[in-house]
Design an enzyme around this catalytic site. Structure first.
Site, PDB file in Angstrom:
ATOM      1  CE  LYS A  52     -25.236  21.691  35.758  1.00 52.11           C
ATOM      2  NZ  LYS A  52     -25.319  21.571  34.281  1.00 52.11           N
ATOM      3  CB  ALA A  98     -24.579  25.447  28.870  1.00 54.65           C
ATOM      4  N   GLY A  99     -23.173  28.145  27.879  1.00 48.33           N
ATOM      5  CA  GLY A  99     -23.002  28.994  26.699  1.00 48.33           C
ATOM      6  C   GLY A  99     -22.894  30.471  26.975  1.00 48.33           C
ATOM      7  CG  ASN A 130     -17.451  25.772  34.813  1.00 47.95           C
ATOM      8  OD1 ASN A 130     -16.436  26.381  35.130  1.00 47.95           O
ATOM      9  ND2 ASN A 130     -17.564  24.488  35.006  1.00 47.95           N
ATOM     10  CB  THR A 131     -16.465  28.008  29.933  1.00 52.04           C
ATOM     11  OG1 THR A 131     -16.884  26.645  29.972  1.00 52.04           O
ATOM     12  CG2 THR A 131     -15.214  28.139  29.091  1.00 52.04           C
ATOM     13  N   GLY A 166     -19.471  25.821  26.897  1.00 46.32           N
ATOM     14  CA  GLY A 166     -18.119  26.289  26.618  1.00 46.32           C
ATOM     15  C   GLY A 166     -17.989  27.162  25.387  1.00 46.32           C
TER      16      GLY A 166
HETATM   17  C1  LIG Z   1     -24.454  21.622  31.200  1.00 46.26           C
HETATM   18  C2  LIG Z   1     -23.148  22.006  31.630  1.00 46.26           C
HETATM   19  O1  LIG Z   1     -22.236  21.222  31.682  1.00 46.26           O
HETATM   20  C3  LIG Z   1     -23.005  23.390  32.040  1.00 46.26           C
HETATM   21  O2  LIG Z   1     -23.551  23.521  33.320  1.00 46.26           O
HETATM   22  C4  LIG Z   1     -21.624  23.879  32.111  1.00 46.26           C
HETATM   23  O3  LIG Z   1     -21.054  23.418  33.274  1.00 46.26           O
HETATM   24  C5  LIG Z   1     -21.607  25.348  32.127  1.00 46.26           C
HETATM   25  O4  LIG Z   1     -21.562  25.774  30.846  1.00 46.26           O
HETATM   26  P1  LIG Z   1     -20.493  26.881  30.440  1.00 46.26           P
HETATM   27  O5  LIG Z   1     -19.161  26.304  30.752  1.00 46.26           O
HETATM   28  O6  LIG Z   1     -20.728  27.116  28.989  1.00 46.26           O
HETATM   29  O7  LIG Z   1     -20.781  28.082  31.291  1.00 46.26           O
END
Ligand SMILES: CC(=O)[C@@H](O)[C@H](O)COP(=O)(O)O
Length: 256
Positions: free
Chosen positions: A95, A183-184, A205-206, A156
């Site tokens: 990635k 993300a987001g 993730n976050t 995040g």
């Molecule tokens: C590009 C990046 O680093 C994302 O993959 C991140 O890991 C996940 O984004 P979130 O933490 O906003 O879900």
């Protein structure tokens, strides 16, 4: 949907950073039934004891690993990190993240295309973290990418899909390319929306790691992704600008 020739067991990709503990991370990955986990080579030094414990925990989960180049700001850094990740994780999936702006962590599309070209020529299967830019997408495909990962909102931020118009346009322009919102995403409803828009997967993730109960939130995201996917294959209704009664009016009694 195939990602570089591989069918994933689920459309939910999960990041592995920021969990309160390794146990909670493992519980969350299981609850999500994640199809892929992403790991950052820069998170822990591979040689350190903590780093080794982390890598073996990830391996024991038995979920395909997608290493990432998080924290890289230049082509050189990203290419070097990708090579190290290939050694450590014995996979040519990467990635690719090349950050261009510190406040928004917006990808540097110019550096991204260049790094994607170098890595693709070197046999990597590149998953580029990008903005929803149509021209950039075209260049990434020409550089050898067979998957695109546009952001929903800054990493995040939890803001969801900031530019639905742009994400929809990307989907329409590239109907056959696997697309992942990365993300987001802050809520399961955002993930469902991405799937309803026709996206092939989401990466989160976050929103899971920082939830009060990460494993429970992982379950919620799993169900939302499934719901969005099922909904779009059920031929959703068109939105209308006018109200249309949902109960029949024919035969209604006329009250004098
Ligand atoms: C590009 C990046 O680093 C994302 O993959 C991140 O890991 C996940 O984004 P979130 O933490 O906003 O879900």
């Amino acid at each position: 949907m195939l990602f570089y020739g591989s069918e994933l067991s689920s459309r939910l990709m999960l990041g592995t950073a920021q969990y309160p503990s390794p146990e909670i991370l493992a519980d969350s990955v299981r609850a999500a039934r994640a199809g892929v986990v992403t790991v950052s080579l820069r998170r822990e030094s591979v040689g350190s004891r903590a780093g080794q414990a982390f890598w073996s925990l990830i391996r024991d989960l038995g979920v395909p690993v997608l290493p990432n180049t998080a924290g890289c700001h230049t082509v050189k850094e990203a290419v070097t990190t990708a090579h190290m990740a290939r050694e450590v994780f014995e996979t040519d999936w990467i990635k690719l993240e090349v950050i261009g702006e510190s406040d928004t962590l917006q990808p540097d599309m110019f550096a991204l295309v260049e790094a994607a070209r170098i890595l693709s020529e070197d046999g990597f299967k590149v998953f580029p973290y990008m903005t929803e830019d149509l021209v950039g997408a075209e260049r990434l495909l020409r550089a050898g990418c067979q998957v695109l990962m546009p952001w929903g909102a800054p990493i995040g931020s939890g803001k969801g899909l900031n530019n639905v118009f742009g994400l929809r346009a990307l989907r329409a322009h590239f109907p056959d390319v696997p697309l992942v919102v990365d993300a987001g995403i802050g809520l399961p409803s955002h993930a469902a929306q991405a799937m309803e828009l026709g996206y092939d997967a989401v990466l989160i993730n976050t929103a899971v790691a920082q939830a009060g109960d990460p494993a429970r939130m992982a379950t919620a995201f799993r169900l939302a992704v499934e719901a969005g996917l099922i909904a779009r294959t059920a031929d959703p209704m068109e939105q209308r600008d006018m109200a249309v009664p949902s109960t029949p009016v024919l035969g209604r009694a006329v009250l004098a």
